[in-house]
Design a protein around this motif. Structure first.
Motif, mmCIF file in Angstrom:
data_model
loop_
_atom_site.group_PDB
_atom_site.id
_atom_site.type_symbol
_atom_site.label_atom_id
_atom_site.label_comp_id
_atom_site.label_asym_id
_atom_site.label_seq_id
_atom_site.Cartn_x
_atom_site.Cartn_y
_atom_site.Cartn_z
ATOM 1 N N UNK A 37 0.814 -1.218 0.000
ATOM 2 C CA UNK A 37 0.000 0.000 0.000
ATOM 3 C C UNK A 37 0.848 1.268 0.000
ATOM 4 N N UNK A 38 1.870 1.332 0.826
ATOM 5 C CA UNK A 38 2.709 2.527 0.885
ATOM 6 C C UNK A 38 3.346 2.848 -0.454
ATOM 7 N N UNK A 39 3.851 1.834 -1.126
ATOM 8 C CA UNK A 39 4.462 2.049 -2.439
ATOM 9 C C UNK A 39 3.412 2.465 -3.474
ATOM 10 N N UNK A 40 2.227 1.895 -3.387
ATOM 11 C CA UNK A 40 1.162 2.300 -4.304
ATOM 12 C C UNK A 40 0.805 3.768 -4.080
ATOM 13 N N UNK A 41 0.648 4.166 -2.830
ATOM 14 C CA UNK A 41 0.322 5.562 -2.531
ATOM 15 C C UNK A 41 1.437 6.479 -3.022
ATOM 16 N N UNK A 42 2.683 6.074 -2.830
ATOM 17 C CA UNK A 42 3.808 6.888 -3.293
ATOM 18 C C UNK A 42 3.800 7.084 -4.798
ATOM 19 N N UNK A 43 3.189 6.188 -5.529
ATOM 20 C CA UNK A 43 3.197 6.291 -6.998
ATOM 21 C C UNK A 43 1.976 7.026 -7.555
ATOM 22 N N UNK A 44 1.132 7.569 -6.683
ATOM 23 C CA UNK A 44 -0.067 8.271 -7.155
ATOM 24 C C UNK A 44 0.226 9.587 -7.860
ATOM 25 N N UNK A 45 1.377 10.175 -7.624
ATOM 26 C CA UNK A 45 1.690 11.456 -8.239
ATOM 27 C C UNK A 45 2.395 11.357 -9.582
ATOM 28 N N UNK A 46 2.529 10.155 -10.092
ATOM 29 C CA UNK A 46 3.247 9.995 -11.361
ATOM 30 C C UNK A 46 2.518 10.701 -12.500
ATOM 31 N N UNK A 47 3.264 11.122 -13.504
ATOM 32 C CA UNK A 47 2.655 11.912 -14.577
ATOM 33 C C UNK A 47 1.725 11.130 -15.509
ATOM 34 N N UNK A 48 1.874 9.839 -15.623
ATOM 35 C CA UNK A 48 1.034 9.060 -16.528
ATOM 36 C C UNK A 48 -0.353 8.859 -15.921
ATOM 37 N N UNK A 49 -1.370 9.474 -16.558
ATOM 38 C CA UNK A 49 -2.731 9.320 -16.025
ATOM 39 C C UNK A 49 -3.177 7.871 -16.083
ATOM 40 N N UNK A 50 -2.758 7.144 -17.103
ATOM 41 C CA UNK A 50 -3.195 5.758 -17.261
ATOM 42 C C UNK A 50 -2.649 4.895 -16.123
ATOM 43 N N UNK A 51 -1.390 5.086 -15.792
ATOM 44 C CA UNK A 51 -0.821 4.319 -14.683
ATOM 45 C C UNK A 51 -1.422 4.759 -13.355
ATOM 46 N N UNK A 52 -1.650 6.065 -13.214
ATOM 47 C CA UNK A 52 -2.272 6.558 -11.983
ATOM 48 C C UNK A 52 -3.647 5.931 -11.792
ATOM 49 N N UNK A 53 -4.429 5.801 -12.879
ATOM 50 C CA UNK A 53 -5.745 5.165 -12.787
ATOM 51 C C UNK A 53 -5.618 3.720 -12.325
ATOM 52 N N UNK A 54 -4.595 3.030 -12.782
ATOM 53 C CA UNK A 54 -4.386 1.639 -12.360
ATOM 54 C C UNK A 54 -4.028 1.557 -10.885
ATOM 55 N N UNK A 55 -3.244 2.522 -10.405
ATOM 56 C CA UNK A 55 -2.897 2.559 -8.978
ATOM 57 C C UNK A 55 -4.152 2.833 -8.158
ATOM 58 N N UNK A 56 -4.971 3.785 -8.587
ATOM 59 C CA UNK A 56 -6.230 4.083 -7.890
ATOM 60 C C UNK A 56 -7.101 2.837 -7.847
ATOM 61 N N UNK A 57 -7.204 2.150 -8.985
ATOM 62 C CA UNK A 57 -8.020 0.938 -9.053
ATOM 63 C C UNK A 57 -7.498 -0.123 -8.075
#
Length: 158
Positions: A37-57
């Motif tokens: 979870x911590x690593x997923x939260x840390x990756x929420x600010x990445x510039x790729x919206x598509x990857x960010x959506x996958x992290x949110x999911x």
């Protein structure tokens, strides 16, 4: 970028090597459950919206186990709007019920921006358990909070 549909939402099709590798890392972190979870939260600010959506999911699918870390991040990481929006998205979409209780608790936070996020989460979840809180917030001294609460009530149907 084209999309493929899995379930009810389209999912991005990653065509570049780096995007596929990043998606694999998101999936590996999600598969670790609470440990990732911590690593997923840390990756929420990445510039790729598509990857960010996958992290949110991924965070939303983890449900209740992810709610407390998401709430802590929502309160403490206010410096990047992309991250804040993604945290709200994950809490609003969370499969667990703890997100509603946490949003009601966040409505008492001294920072009006956090209170606005709490109202948004309750509204997007259509959380009937938050109606009393939203009615109270609709009379809040901060106009942004009051408007967010009224909009959320419209989503809930209260």
């Amino acid at each position: 970028m084209t999309t493929m549909t899995f379930g009810s939402e389209p999912r991005p099709r990653f065509t570049s090597g780096p995007d596929r590798e990043s998606l694999d890392r998101v999936r590996e972190r999600a598969a670790r459950g609470a440990e990732g979870i911590g690593e997923l939260i840390d990756s929420l600010g990445q510039p790729s919206w598509a990857l960010r959506r996958e992290v949110v999911r991924a965070l939303a699918e983890l449900g209740d186990v992810a709610v407390d870390p998401l709430v802590r991040a929502l309160v403490s990481r206010r410096d990047d709007e992309t991250t804040v929006a993604a945290l709200v998205d994950a809490l609003a979409a969370s499969r667990g019920r703890a997100a509603e209780r946490s949003a009601v608790e966040l409505a008492e936070h001294p920072n009006p921006a956090v209170v606005v996020d709490a109202a948004v989460i309750l509204g997007r979840r259509r959380a009937r358990s938050g109606i009393d809180t939203l009615v109270r917030l609709s009379r809040h001294g901060d106009d942004n909070v009051a408007v967010a609460a009224l909009e959320a009530l419209g989503h809930v149907g209260g």
